[in-house]
Design an enzyme around this catalytic site. Sequence first.
Site, PDB file in Angstrom:
ATOM      1  N   GLU A 265      52.781  32.726 -16.085  1.00  0.00           N
ATOM      2  CA  GLU A 265      53.314  33.308 -14.855  1.00  0.00           C
ATOM      3  C   GLU A 265      52.311  34.367 -14.396  1.00  0.00           C
ATOM      4  O   GLU A 265      52.325  35.497 -14.857  1.00  0.00           O
ATOM      5  CB  GLU A 265      54.699  33.930 -15.112  1.00  0.00           C
ATOM      6  CG  GLU A 265      55.743  32.959 -15.618  1.00  0.00           C
ATOM      7  CD  GLU A 265      56.202  31.954 -14.564  1.00  0.00           C
ATOM      8  OE1 GLU A 265      55.750  32.043 -13.394  1.00  0.00           O
ATOM      9  OE2 GLU A 265      57.007  31.073 -14.901  1.00  0.00           O
ATOM     10  N   CYS A 299      55.585  40.230  -8.805  1.00  0.00           N
ATOM     11  CA  CYS A 299      54.725  39.064  -8.617  1.00  0.00           C
ATOM     12  C   CYS A 299      55.157  38.261  -7.394  1.00  0.00           C
ATOM     13  O   CYS A 299      54.366  37.496  -6.841  1.00  0.00           O
ATOM     14  CB  CYS A 299      54.722  38.186  -9.872  1.00  0.00           C
ATOM     15  SG  CYS A 299      56.353  37.745 -10.453  1.00  0.00           S
TER      16      CYS A 299
END
Length: 511
Positions: A265, A299
């Site tokens: 990720e 993010c």
Amino acid sequence: MSTENKKVNVKQEAADILAKLGVDSAAYTGGDLASFSPVTGEQIGALKTHSAADTARMIEEADAAFRTWRDVPAPRRGELIRLLGEELRASKADLGRLVSIEAGKIISEGLGEVQEMIDICDFAVGLSRQLYGLTIATERPGHRMMETWHPLGVVGVISAFNFPVAVWSWNAALALVAGDAVVWKPSEKTPLTALACEAIFNRAAARFGADAPKGLSAVIIGDRTIGEVLVDHPKVPLVSATGSTRMGRDVGPRLAKRFARAILELGGNNAGIVCPSADLDMALRAIAFGAMGTAGQRCTTMRRLFVHESVYDTLVPRLVKAYQSVSIGNPLETPALIGPLIDKASFDGMQKALADAKAHGGKVVGGERASVGSDTAYYVQPAIVEMPEQAGPVLEETFAPILYVMKYSDFDNVIELHNAVGAGLSSSIFTLNLQEAERFLSASGSDCGIANVNIGTSGAEIGGAFGGEKETGGGRESGSDAWKAYMRRATNTVNYSKALPLAQGVSFDID
């Protein structure tokens, strides 16, 4: 509790919370890893770190625990996660507050992160009775073909500072229900919250009883060196790593070299598109949270915005006004919406990106350091930058509250611009036009792992698989069928006939 106008001693409050949660003070005092609160810049802990040898030993212990845990029935494993969810509910206020102290999140976001942990536990408990395999049609009479799913082994988790506890839970809840053990290396910037989670898990395990073997869940504290041990260890068949694309370029090949699995990720240069038919009031609110929430340190933060020329002059001035008026302050003492950046390096990175944007013709509003009463903390005015084109720093992710705004006229062209960056995590479109919405979600639309209509890029729910494409890494965590990454699949064929027909009509007769 209300903290408005109340002066907070962050070091003492962190210690009080850790003691309440059952963390031994010896774990975070007198050690060599300093922990700081971005809220004030003060040091709040000095943690004992683990050596490479310690890490290897803990992995071996986790592997031994796995060999016991894999034989515990999955619904029984789910009971441990149910108890973990109970402990998290009981500790939500304290753990959420600690997240705010150590990561700088506003109070509602700190609590919201713990709620994510509770939600994934609820999801995983149900999942413990739904680790389904398929029954598959076979061409051979008197045969049955099926797939079964088995526990995988030790799962390594490497997490980042911006979601210091939720990311662990996304992985741990699924891995433990799947029959795996977990070894977690938290960010060096947020290690205290990891110690708190370990204490909460240990309480759940104690309630669960002897079926939870020692070493089933472990936290390793240290720098990149121990992370490398976790990545390279042959008894860790899966590593879930959250961080920068640069980190992923190192971790991914190391895992591939030994044929281990990776859930990566990584970066997210996320964009939104505002179409002519958009509900501008809704878009304004969604963009503001998506771009400024968590001080731009998600993010999934919205970093690029394409606005149609017909609504540009209506929406953008309203956005600029919102950026100039948003409240910035100490999240422990005020109801401000924007807290601090994690550290000076983040502030410096933001200033460099804004200078580069100006060099590329950008018109910058905001971005300056805000005065919030501490010279050692880094609060900033969120920056909105009107750019003549998508160039320079717009093509890179800067982990700070910068929103680059650009005008567009053609829908096909804006889709190309949207996709013309390395990362592919989250995306959104604001439109009331069905064709535009469906096109954005289609194979020729957004190339991201998350694509939303009339909602921002941030705030994913745990029910959906979380992750992205391209330089985001391609892995998936949390909901949907992400659990399959934590298990190994076996295809089984059972012959219950008295004959031995071969597949594909092959004949192989012997006397």
